[in-house]
Design an enzyme around this catalytic site. Structure first.
Site, PDB file in Angstrom:
ATOM      1  N   GLU A 176       0.833  -1.217   0.000  1.00  0.00           N
ATOM      2  CA  GLU A 176       0.000   0.000   0.000  1.00  0.00           C
ATOM      3  C   GLU A 176       0.862   1.260   0.000  1.00  0.00           C
ATOM      4  OE1 GLU A 176      -3.754   0.089   0.421  1.00  0.00           O
ATOM      5  OE2 GLU A 176      -3.632  -1.964  -0.290  1.00  0.00           O
ATOM      6  N   HIS A 252      -4.682   1.866   7.308  1.00  0.00           N
ATOM      7  CA  HIS A 252      -3.264   2.154   6.999  1.00  0.00           C
ATOM      8  C   HIS A 252      -2.593   2.705   8.254  1.00  0.00           C
ATOM      9  CE1 HIS A 252      -4.494   2.892   2.546  1.00  0.00           C
ATOM     10  NE2 HIS A 252      -3.853   1.742   2.615  1.00  0.00           N
ATOM     11  N   ASN A 369     -14.363   9.832   1.934  1.00  0.00           N
ATOM     12  CA  ASN A 369     -13.944   8.540   1.391  1.00  0.00           C
ATOM     13  C   ASN A 369     -12.766   7.979   2.192  1.00  0.00           C
ATOM     14  OD1 ASN A 369     -15.246   7.080  -0.579  1.00  0.00           O
ATOM     15  ND2 ASN A 369     -14.528   8.369  -2.272  1.00  0.00           N
ATOM     16  N   CYS A 375      -3.007  11.352   3.490  1.00  0.00           N
ATOM     17  CA  CYS A 375      -3.307  10.379   2.428  1.00  0.00           C
ATOM     18  C   CYS A 375      -3.087  10.989   1.053  1.00  0.00           C
ATOM     19  CB  CYS A 375      -4.767   9.944   2.479  1.00  0.00           C
ATOM     20  SG  CYS A 375      -5.259   9.130   3.975  1.00  0.00           S
TER      21      CYS A 375
HETATM   22  O1  SUG Z   1      -7.743   3.068   0.018  1.00  0.00           O
HETATM   23  N1  SUG Z   1     -10.505   5.217  -0.099  1.00  0.00           N
HETATM   24  C1  SUG Z   1      -9.080   5.045   0.069  1.00  0.00           C
HETATM   25  C2  SUG Z   1      -8.538   6.006   1.083  1.00  0.00           C
HETATM   26  C3  SUG Z   1      -7.037   5.993   1.103  1.00  0.00           C
HETATM   27  C4  SUG Z   1      -6.455   6.658   2.284  1.00  0.00           C
HETATM   28  N2  SUG Z   1      -5.049   6.651   2.203  1.00  0.00           N
HETATM   29  C5  SUG Z   1      -4.183   6.624   3.254  1.00  0.00           C
HETATM   30  N3  SUG Z   1      -4.548   6.316   4.463  1.00  0.00           N
HETATM   31  N4  SUG Z   1      -2.939   6.832   3.011  1.00  0.00           N
HETATM   32  C6  SUG Z   1      -8.751   3.605   0.474  1.00  0.00           C
HETATM   33  O2  SUG Z   1      -9.502   3.043   1.270  1.00  0.00           O
HETATM   34  C7  SUG Z   1     -12.646   4.852  -1.205  1.00  0.00           C
HETATM   35  C8  SUG Z   1     -13.115   4.691  -2.619  1.00  0.00           C
HETATM   36  C9  SUG Z   1     -14.549   4.586  -2.914  1.00  0.00           C
HETATM   37  O3  SUG Z   1     -15.352   4.179  -2.095  1.00  0.00           O
HETATM   38  O4  SUG Z   1     -14.860   4.880  -4.070  1.00  0.00           O
HETATM   39  C10 SUG Z   1     -11.158   4.651  -1.110  1.00  0.00           C
HETATM   40  O5  SUG Z   1     -10.590   3.966  -1.945  1.00  0.00           O
END
Ligand code: SUG
Length: 451
Positions: A176, A252, A369, A375
């Site tokens: 990730e 994460h 989201n 992020c």
């Molecule tokens: O991977 N959300 C992302 C958020 C990423 C956050 N990143 C870090 N913590 N570095 C994920 O869960 C939601 C997409 C949707 O529902 O369309 C999403 O992918």
């Protein structure tokens, strides 16, 4: 005097299909906000305002373009055929899960785009960068295709940068990216100690695994990155993320800890054996970095995990604004929560740490989201020669900011629900917008429809 080094933040921009289709299992905000209406224009502007804010306080800021979505090449690979319109309509009707996954604008969260380690940390003295395969969640598992192309354009000097391919996909090397990597050092250009956080082992069974939500990063992936980046093994620490935290919605590590130079702000529930990990960081930083760590521990009694997830306190960016001064860039959700706001205010008054300013940013569209300030950015430590070598047209200037703001205004919709994603006009609009963007950023062809 040592040469000046920069920590450049490369932020993603929300794309034209930014929507809430609840794709990320284990990401509470993504699951909770499924099917609400999104505002892609606002989302992109919020991303851009954050970048502008960073340049205004004196940091170097890069822009990463959105990926093409709906991603027709994936739908075609999965057997859908006919006109673009037929493909979208049929996929949405027959396999909505696949369809929505191919429409996500999740590439905006560039902390998951790749892992970067600076030249000072590798035996071969190259900066290394590996796109993350993101293989745990299908909607993110093909981001690396475009990410690799973009990174190769930006870091196009093989004598300085080693751009790798993503690790093999599938369930063994789930990676990730930088969201699970933290680097400690005295000054950015000095040698660092690299902390890699994984969710579970994939090649051996263990009782220490989350029961409810997926552990997205595998130990074997983190270990492969250390090998590929030619990192000095003694200066690397592996830590397992607490399965309880993952099951509470901490998908994460950057949602439960954040570090900058010799400062580490972390929650007591972050790791399996948090005290042992902290001791190891302390010892290694003393041994290799000629400095001592400043640890800021947040206990469950100070801020419970539930509020950590609601406010995204640890997903703040911790940045150096002067040599001995740091600032926290936090989501406004932290300001709205009295306990977290008081905690942060007290932190800035505490003379035992260098954090003296807090800035709250409105990132509502991304937050809904599950993506906070940290992020949205990939941290890249570069020396002056390396800064000069990168593709400069993606660095945010006043001029580029104005161009991007008007580009967003021209091309983005201000309302979108998942059912609108089937609209063939949205695909056309997106392709036109992205084509224009690659011209603004002088990136050449990076999208399939440009081949
Ligand atoms: O991977 N959300 C992302 C958020 C990423 C956050 N990143 C870090 N913590 N570095 C994920 O869960 C939601 C997409 C949707 O529902 O369309 C999403 O992918």
């Amino acid at each position: 005097m040592s040469e000046y080094h920069y920590e450049v933040n490369f932020d993603g921009l929300a794309g034209m299909t930014h929507n809430y289709s609840g794709l990320s299992y284990g990401n509470i905000a993504s699951m909770r906000n499924k099917n609400i209406q999104s505002n892609p224009k606002e989302a992109a502007l919020q991303c851009l305002q954050k970048m502008k804010f960073m340049t205004d306080i004196g940091l170097v800021q890069g822009v990463i373009p959105p990926h093409e979505r709906p991603y027709l090449p994936m739908l075609k690979e999965l057997g859908f055929s006919g006109s673009d319109h037929d493909i979208l309509e049929y996929a949405q009707k027959k396999t909505p899960n696949i369809f929505y996954a191919c429409c996500s604008s999740s590439s905006m969260w560039t902390a998951n785009a790749a892992t970067f380690t600076p030249s000072s940390d590798s035996i071969d003295q190259h900066a290394h960068i590996t796109p993350a395969n993101l293989s745990t969640e299908f909607h993110r598992s093909f981001e690396h295709i475009t990410t690799e192309k973009v990174l190769r354009k930006i870091f196009d000097t093989p004598t300085l940068f080693h751009c790798h391919k993503a690790l093999p996909g599938g369930e063994y090397f789930c990676d990730e990216g930088a969201a699970n990597h933290t680097r400690f050092c005295k000054a950015y250009g000095d040698v660092g100690v690299n902390l890699f956080v994984y969710g579970k082992y994939r090649f051996k069974a263990s009782a220490l695994e989350p029961m409810k939500y997926p552990a997205r990063q595998s130990f074997e992936a983190s270990e492969a990155i250390v090998r590929k980046h030619d990192l000095i093994r003694d200066r690397v620490i592996f830590a397992q993320q607490s399965p309880l935290a993952i099951d509470a919605g901490i998908f994460h590590n950057d949602v439960i800890s954040v570090g900058n130079k010799n400062v580490f702000l972390y929650h007591e529930k972050a790791f399996v054996g948090t005290d042992t990990i902290i001791q190891e960081i302390d010892e290694k930083v003393k041994e290799f970095c000629d400095t001592s760590m400043i640890f800021i521990r947040v206990n469950q009694d100070d801020i419970p995990l539930e509020e950590v997830i609601q406010t995204y306190l640890f997903n703040s960016q911790l940045i150096s604004i002067e040599d001995n001064l740091m600032a926290i860039i936090a989501p406004i959700d932290c300001q709205k929560n009295p306990r977290v706001r008081d905690y942060l205010e007290n932190l800035t008054k505490d003379p035992s740490n260098p954090i003296k300013r807090i800035h709250y940013l409105n990132l509502r569209e991304s937050m809904q989201n599950g993506g906070g300030p940290a992020c949205l950015r990939l941290r890249v430590v570069l020396n002056q020669q390396e800064v000069r070598a990168i593709h400069e047209d993606i660095l945010l200037s006043e001029k580029l900011y104005i161009k991007l703001a008007s580009w967003i205004d021209k091309h983005y919709r201000d309302k979108l629900t998942p059912k609108d994603l089937i609209d063939p006009q949205l695909l056309i609009e997106s392709q036109q917008a992205l084509d224009e963007l690659t011209q603004i950023l002088k990136l050449g062809s990076i999208y399939s429809f440009q081949q």
